[in-house]
Design an enzyme around this catalytic site. Structure first.
Site, PDB file in Angstrom:
ATOM      1  N   GLY A  75       0.814  -1.190   0.094  1.00  0.00           N
ATOM      2  CA  GLY A  75       0.120  -0.113  -0.089  1.00  0.00           C
ATOM      3  C   GLY A  75       0.903   1.227   0.088  1.00  0.00           C
ATOM      4  O   GLY A  75       0.491   2.312  -0.613  1.00  0.00           O
ATOM      5  N   ASN A 154      -7.489   3.590   9.363  1.00  0.00           N
ATOM      6  CA  ASN A 154      -6.973   2.441   9.739  1.00  0.00           C
ATOM      7  C   ASN A 154      -7.120   2.201  11.237  1.00  0.00           C
ATOM      8  O   ASN A 154      -7.305   1.285  11.801  1.00  0.00           O
ATOM      9  CB  ASN A 154      -5.495   2.133   9.452  1.00  0.00           C
ATOM     10  CG  ASN A 154      -4.846   3.502   9.616  1.00  0.00           C
ATOM     11  OD1 ASN A 154      -5.133   4.519   9.127  1.00  0.00           O
ATOM     12  ND2 ASN A 154      -3.518   3.578  10.459  1.00  0.00           N
ATOM     13  N   GLN A 184      -7.556   0.225   3.733  1.00  0.00           N
ATOM     14  CA  GLN A 184      -8.413  -0.388   4.896  1.00  0.00           C
ATOM     15  C   GLN A 184     -10.002  -0.512   4.736  1.00  0.00           C
ATOM     16  O   GLN A 184     -10.949  -1.001   5.159  1.00  0.00           O
ATOM     17  CB  GLN A 184      -8.414   0.436   6.375  1.00  0.00           C
ATOM     18  CG  GLN A 184      -7.053   0.459   6.792  1.00  0.00           C
ATOM     19  CD  GLN A 184      -6.636  -0.854   7.257  1.00  0.00           C
ATOM     20  OE1 GLN A 184      -7.468  -1.810   7.752  1.00  0.00           O
ATOM     21  NE2 GLN A 184      -5.366  -0.836   7.886  1.00  0.00           N
ATOM     22  N   SER A 204      -3.863  -2.889  -0.396  1.00  0.00           N
ATOM     23  CA  SER A 204      -2.775  -3.736   0.070  1.00  0.00           C
ATOM     24  C   SER A 204      -3.027  -4.978   0.336  1.00  0.00           C
ATOM     25  O   SER A 204      -3.875  -5.557   1.196  1.00  0.00           O
ATOM     26  CB  SER A 204      -2.225  -3.018   1.260  1.00  0.00           C
ATOM     27  OG  SER A 204      -0.924  -3.890   1.894  1.00  0.00           O
ATOM     28  N   GLY A 205      -2.414  -6.150  -0.421  1.00  0.00           N
ATOM     29  CA  GLY A 205      -2.802  -7.571  -0.144  1.00  0.00           C
ATOM     30  C   GLY A 205      -3.121  -8.018   1.099  1.00  0.00           C
ATOM     31  O   GLY A 205      -4.077  -8.657   1.598  1.00  0.00           O
ATOM     32  N   HIS A 206      -2.090  -7.572   2.137  1.00  0.00           N
ATOM     33  CA  HIS A 206      -1.960  -8.243   3.589  1.00  0.00           C
ATOM     34  C   HIS A 206      -3.207  -7.824   4.135  1.00  0.00           C
ATOM     35  O   HIS A 206      -3.279  -8.369   5.243  1.00  0.00           O
ATOM     36  CB  HIS A 206      -0.565  -8.168   3.910  1.00  0.00           C
ATOM     37  CG  HIS A 206      -0.273  -6.694   4.475  1.00  0.00           C
ATOM     38  ND1 HIS A 206      -0.152  -6.499   5.793  1.00  0.00           N
ATOM     39  CD2 HIS A 206       0.110  -5.744   3.957  1.00  0.00           C
ATOM     40  CE1 HIS A 206       0.154  -5.541   6.115  1.00  0.00           C
ATOM     41  NE2 HIS A 206       0.249  -4.719   4.812  1.00  0.00           N
ATOM     42  N   THR A 242      10.905  -7.381 -12.297  1.00  0.00           N
ATOM     43  CA  THR A 242      10.264  -8.619 -12.746  1.00  0.00           C
ATOM     44  C   THR A 242       8.913  -8.937 -11.628  1.00  0.00           C
ATOM     45  O   THR A 242       9.234  -8.877 -10.604  1.00  0.00           O
ATOM     46  CB  THR A 242      11.302  -9.617 -12.611  1.00  0.00           C
ATOM     47  OG1 THR A 242      12.290  -9.551 -13.577  1.00  0.00           O
ATOM     48  CG2 THR A 242      10.659 -11.067 -12.779  1.00  0.00           C
ATOM     49  N   CYS A 330       1.853   0.988  12.585  1.00  0.00           N
ATOM     50  CA  CYS A 330       3.295   1.687  12.389  1.00  0.00           C
ATOM     51  C   CYS A 330       3.696   2.528  13.597  1.00  0.00           C
ATOM     52  O   CYS A 330       4.813   2.723  14.064  1.00  0.00           O
ATOM     53  CB  CYS A 330       3.348   2.598  11.157  1.00  0.00           C
ATOM     54  SG  CYS A 330       2.822   1.915   9.700  1.00  0.00           S
TER      55      CYS A 330
HETATM   56  N1  PLP Z   1      -2.761   2.902   4.279  1.00  0.00           N
HETATM   57  C1  PLP Z   1      -3.475   2.622   5.304  1.00  0.00           C
HETATM   58  C2  PLP Z   1      -4.829   3.381   5.794  1.00  0.00           C
HETATM   59  C3  PLP Z   1      -2.927   1.445   6.111  1.00  0.00           C
HETATM   60  O1  PLP Z   1      -3.430   0.869   7.071  1.00  0.00           O
HETATM   61  C4  PLP Z   1      -1.881   1.004   5.720  1.00  0.00           C
HETATM   62  C5  PLP Z   1      -1.217  -0.182   6.453  1.00  0.00           C
HETATM   63  O2  PLP Z   1      -1.570  -0.150   7.871  1.00  0.00           O
HETATM   64  C6  PLP Z   1      -1.293   1.293   4.569  1.00  0.00           C
HETATM   65  C7  PLP Z   1      -1.627   2.364   3.907  1.00  0.00           C
HETATM   66  C8  PLP Z   1       0.152   0.871   4.149  1.00  0.00           C
HETATM   67  O3  PLP Z   1       0.052  -0.496   3.500  1.00  0.00           O
HETATM   68  P1  PLP Z   1       1.572  -1.437   3.430  1.00  0.00           P
HETATM   69  O4  PLP Z   1       1.734  -1.746   4.744  1.00  0.00           O
HETATM   70  O5  PLP Z   1       0.803  -2.350   2.637  1.00  0.00           O
HETATM   71  O6  PLP Z   1       2.376  -0.604   3.047  1.00  0.00           O
END
Ligand code: PLP
Length: 400
Positions: A75, A154, A184, A204-206, A242, A330
């Protein structure tokens, strides 16, 4: 960690990889290892895996064409590519608008641009976490190059009306580029970019049961974008390197599953979240909901435990096998109170004791029942060692 109970309620930090996603990925980590750009037959399956995934993502986001889908690594890369790539093509306009509650992968990019001489307006939120849309729209002017607004926050799960915002921005100034961080929102609300004026959008995949290390940037046809990573011709020249075939196959499948499970998220995951929230608020006299009840993604709640320290709560929760968070992924680990809760004006008394619980389609009724039973025991213990005994007593009497 063996045999220890694990109740995972930190799905806004990251999610478990769905087994169906893993199954789709495995061949590309084992036998199908060809570079998708190679010319021989052995590479056809790798190339097809990317084609399939691009279609799955297109469908998931409601994009007009699969050419509008760029695979990234996360993301954060999607946000950086969108913002830097758009501004690189618009050197004359020096005004950016965003919100005061964006994720650091957006917020810190704007801090960088401020140092480069840009004027950035950070639009505030009210005490429920809702964006001041009127103020945002008032700020749009002839010098505005870009507006970026997250779809869902988030930390609070509060959803911003991005479709309406994009519509109104384009009425005022059609040349403004609109970027939406939907990290989110994906898998928790319906995304349909076709029916919006959003120019670019990142996921973001995870965060929705694909692995860490893969993301998507949607770029509407006609949007001029310089690549962040320059090199080969991959991703139509928009993102060199790649392709990560197994992870791309994984995020494609995760998109398909997210669409299939959206109704479940909106009904069952929401029911469990509401049950958890109500159970905590009923049984803990010093618990306080930090956000609005409506306008939220279905999986998130953010609760302040007044007059006690969030890090202590997390440690006790971890002892009981419960994973939650005191802020964004974070910022947890730092004692700085969350910029999101500060922007909402969450009172000092609960700012430091705020905990985010985020569920997923893998959360069970038993998980929720266990947390509802365990939290009051933990908070009761911590209340006893709080230095704010008089204040707690006053609160206890008030709630009687
Ligand atoms: N944007 C939001 C709202 C998020 O919650 C997060 C991750 O916590 C991100 C962006 C960043 O995503 P990534 O961890 O895949 O870089």
């Amino acid at each position: 960690m063996e045999n220890k109970k694990l109740i995972y309620l930190d799905n806004n930090a990251t999610t478990k990889v769905d087994e169906k996603v893993l199954d789709v990925m495995l061949p590309y980590l084992q036998s199908e290892y060809a570079n998708p750009s190679s010319m021989y037959d052995f590479a056809v399956n790798s190339a097809n895996a990317i084609k399939t995934a691009r279609k799955q993502v297109q469908e998931f986001l409601g994009a007009d064409s699969d050419k509008e889908i760029i695979f990234t690594s996360c993301g954060s890369e999607s946000a950086n590519t969108a913002i830097k790539g758009a501004l690189a093509n618009n050197k004359t306009k020096k005004h950016i608008i965003t919100t005061a509650v964006e994720h650091p992968c957006v917020m810190n990019v704007y801090k960088y641009y401020e140092k480069q001489g840009y004027k950035v307006d950070y639009i505030g939120v009210n005490s429920n976490g809702e964006l001041n849309v009127e103020e945002l729209l008032e700020k749009v002017n002839k010098d505005t190059a870009l507006v970026s607004v997250m779809w869902a926050n988030n930390e609070t799960g509060v959803v911003f009306p991005v479709k309406e915002i994009a519509d109104e921005i384009k009425k005022k100034n059609p040349s403004v580029i609109v970027y939406v961080d939907a990290v989110q929102a994906a898998g928790k609300v319906k995304i349909d970019v076709k029916n919006t004026k959003i120019d670019m959008l990142g996921v973001s995949g995870h965060k929705f049961h694909a692995p860490k290390g893969v993301g998507v940037l949607y770029v509407r046809t006609g949007t001029v974008l310089s690549p962040l990573i320059i090199g080969g011709h991959q991703e139509r020249g928009k993102r060199a390197g790649t392709e990560n075939v197994p992870y791309i196959a994984g995020i494609g499948k995760a998109c398909e599953l997210a669409n299939e499970n959206l109704d479940y998220e909106l009904s069952e995951v929401k029911r469990l979240r509401d049950k958890l929230e109500a159970g905590i608020l009923k049984n803990v006299f010093n618990a306080r909901l930090n956000t609005s009840v409506s306008n939220r993604v279905p999986n998130t709640t953010n609760i302040g435990f007044q007059y006690i320290e969030g890090e202590l709560i997390l440690l006790h929760l971890a002892d009981a096998g419960i994973c939650a968070s005191s802020g964004s992924a974070c910022t947890s680990g730092s004692l700085e109170p969350s910029h999101v809760l500060r922007a909402m004006g969450v009172p000092f008394t609960s700012l430091h004791g705020s905990i985010r619980f985020s569920l997923s389609r893998f959360t069970t009724e038993d998980d929720v029942d266990y947390v509802i039973k365990t939290i009051p025991e933990i908070i009761d213990k911590l209340n006893k060692i709080s230095p704010y005994q008089d204040e707690l007593e006053a609160l206890r009497n008030l709630k009687k």
